[in-house]
Design a protein around this motif. Sequence first.
Motif, mmCIF file in Angstrom:
data_model
loop_
_atom_site.group_PDB
_atom_site.id
_atom_site.type_symbol
_atom_site.label_atom_id
_atom_site.label_comp_id
_atom_site.label_asym_id
_atom_site.label_seq_id
_atom_site.Cartn_x
_atom_site.Cartn_y
_atom_site.Cartn_z
ATOM 1 N N CYS A 1 0.859 -1.182 0.000
ATOM 2 C CA CYS A 1 0.000 0.000 0.000
ATOM 3 C C CYS A 1 0.898 1.235 0.000
ATOM 4 O O CYS A 1 1.911 1.261 0.688
ATOM 5 N N TRP A 2 0.527 2.240 -0.761
ATOM 6 C CA TRP A 2 1.458 3.332 -1.034
ATOM 7 C C TRP A 2 0.734 4.669 -1.165
ATOM 8 O O TRP A 2 -0.483 4.740 -1.290
ATOM 9 N N ALA A 3 1.531 5.743 -1.115
ATOM 10 C CA ALA A 3 1.021 7.103 -1.262
ATOM 11 C C ALA A 3 2.159 7.992 -1.755
ATOM 12 O O ALA A 3 3.320 7.572 -1.805
ATOM 13 N N SER A 4 1.828 9.226 -2.102
ATOM 14 C CA SER A 4 2.815 10.160 -2.652
ATOM 15 C C SER A 4 2.919 11.412 -1.796
ATOM 16 O O SER A 4 1.905 11.976 -1.371
ATOM 17 N N LEU A 5 4.147 11.838 -1.560
ATOM 18 C CA LEU A 5 4.410 13.141 -0.966
ATOM 19 C C LEU A 5 4.420 14.159 -2.098
ATOM 20 O O LEU A 5 5.127 13.974 -3.091
ATOM 21 N N ASN B 1 6.067 6.285 -2.130
ATOM 22 C CA ASN B 1 6.616 5.160 -1.371
ATOM 23 C C ASN B 1 5.494 4.495 -0.578
ATOM 24 O O ASN B 1 4.380 5.001 -0.510
ATOM 25 N N GLY B 2 5.797 3.363 0.027
ATOM 26 C CA GLY B 2 4.784 2.668 0.794
ATOM 27 C C GLY B 2 5.385 1.583 1.663
ATOM 28 O O GLY B 2 6.596 1.524 1.858
ATOM 29 N N GLU B 3 4.533 0.718 2.136
ATOM 30 C CA GLU B 3 4.942 -0.422 2.941
ATOM 31 C C GLU B 3 3.977 -1.569 2.701
ATOM 32 O O GLU B 3 2.963 -1.405 2.017
ATOM 33 N N PHE B 4 4.317 -2.730 3.249
ATOM 34 C CA PHE B 4 3.482 -3.903 3.056
ATOM 35 C C PHE B 4 2.463 -4.019 4.185
ATOM 36 O O PHE B 4 2.769 -3.785 5.348
ATOM 37 N N CYS B 5 1.248 -4.364 3.793
ATOM 38 C CA CYS B 5 0.144 -4.539 4.721
ATOM 39 C C CYS B 5 -0.359 -5.979 4.621
ATOM 40 O O CYS B 5 -0.011 -6.704 3.691
ATOM 41 N N GLU B 6 -1.190 -6.368 5.579
ATOM 42 C CA GLU B 6 -1.774 -7.710 5.574
ATOM 43 C C GLU B 6 -3.271 -7.604 5.329
ATOM 44 O O GLU B 6 -3.979 -6.885 6.028
ATOM 45 N N GLY B 7 -3.759 -8.332 4.306
ATOM 46 C CA GLY B 7 -5.170 -8.317 3.971
ATOM 47 C C GLY B 7 -5.839 -9.651 4.243
ATOM 48 O O GLY B 7 -5.235 -10.711 4.072
ATOM 49 N N THR B 8 -7.086 -9.598 4.657
ATOM 50 C CA THR B 8 -7.896 -10.793 4.893
ATOM 51 C C THR B 8 -8.909 -10.951 3.759
ATOM 52 O O THR B 8 -9.084 -10.039 2.943
ATOM 53 N N PRO B 9 -9.615 -12.086 3.689
ATOM 54 C CA PRO B 9 -10.592 -12.279 2.608
ATOM 55 C C PRO B 9 -11.666 -11.201 2.525
ATOM 56 O O PRO B 9 -12.126 -10.875 1.429
ATOM 57 N N ASP B 10 -12.091 -10.649 3.659
ATOM 58 C CA ASP B 10 -13.096 -9.584 3.610
ATOM 59 C C ASP B 10 -12.506 -8.210 3.915
ATOM 60 O O ASP B 10 -13.236 -7.245 4.121
ATOM 61 N N ILE C 1 8.754 -2.904 -5.268
ATOM 62 C CA ILE C 1 7.534 -2.671 -6.030
ATOM 63 C C ILE C 1 7.618 -1.326 -6.741
ATOM 64 O O ILE C 1 7.997 -0.317 -6.136
ATOM 65 N N LYS C 2 7.257 -1.330 -8.013
ATOM 66 C CA LYS C 2 7.198 -0.085 -8.776
ATOM 67 C C LYS C 2 5.741 0.284 -8.995
ATOM 68 O O LYS C 2 4.937 -0.551 -9.428
ATOM 69 N N VAL C 3 5.380 1.514 -8.674
ATOM 70 C CA VAL C 3 3.991 1.947 -8.824
ATOM 71 C C VAL C 3 3.928 3.170 -9.731
ATOM 72 O O VAL C 3 4.920 3.885 -9.926
ATOM 73 N N ASN C 4 2.753 3.416 -10.259
ATOM 74 C CA ASN C 4 2.504 4.577 -11.097
ATOM 75 C C ASN C 4 1.795 5.634 -10.261
ATOM 76 O O ASN C 4 0.596 5.527 -9.986
#
Length: 328
Positions: free
Chosen positions: A176-180, A253-262, A229-232
């Motif tokens: 998951c990522w965002a931009s400054l 930039n961003g970091e890794f998150c954990e996702g569940t089925p829902d 990871i390269k993002v646009n």
Amino acid sequence: MKVAIIGAGILGSSLFYMLKEAGHDTIVIDPRIRRTFPSLIHSLLLKGKDVELARTSLDFYRKVRIPMKEFPSITLGKVSEDLISLWSSEGVEIKEQFVDWINASGLVAIGGDRLVYIKRLIDSVPIIREKASIYSSNGKAYVKVNGKSIDADIVILSAGPWNNLLFKVNTKSYYCWASLVTTEERRLDSIFIYDYELNYYSRPFLGIGTNTAIVGDGEAIESPPCKKIKVNSEEVLSKARKRLKGLFNIYTNGEFCEGTPDMRPAYGKLLDNLYYVGGLDGYGAEVGPGMAKLLLDFIFHGHETKEYRLERFKGIIDFKLGKEPHEI
């Protein structure tokens, strides 16, 4: 009772403080591979029982004296009267008004949003700075660090995107990522914008009225943790520029998150002495301490909140990551 926590992020750090207060002998194991951002969003403007988790988390931050800075927010898009009533019941002041500098009508909220300086919480927890592994025998979990077993009555797995690498849980790691950005509009550094019409958010960067902000809500990219990871960045910024003028990308930039089925958080029992809590799905600062409390209430008092129990994923073999739950 001796408790070993694997993972010293928001969950592991919250668990440490709660267990310490209850008088338990607690160790936290984390190799500190993951970068910790200085501040993250804490919002009460969530849905359903998540609002209760956010309130519990806010009370926890105040109790352990984690610095926070409150800002107003603007929510754009359709919001049900039930949600507005729920937010108001938490003491959030909400009014609908036209905001001339973004040329749109929205819900302006006071008391609902803040930056929480989460790095202060994580850095304050003493850790064993090593990688841990879990093995099981006769229905019981054992932890090893550098080939040596760690003695513990209870083991808690709270390693975020690394959870399903350490033990079999039905979650996935994603980026998951965002931009400054720089911006012509200095007010962006002193307000939150949740735009559910154009699907982006903006939050203060420093919160002191500079011409900088953070803009996000790009695609969640399924990937093992630590992979490059390269993002646009234009995926998000092109949408935000329709409302916010003069945005220029400095850094994405961003970091890794954990996702569940829902895409909702979960907790549960994996073995006789092994418990799991995770699936923070990109909104850990809002609900992390609240989930830590749910887990401890379950372990020590037998209290259950079925909406968040891990058992709801029983029988699910594979799944696709959905929309993060802080998006209404």
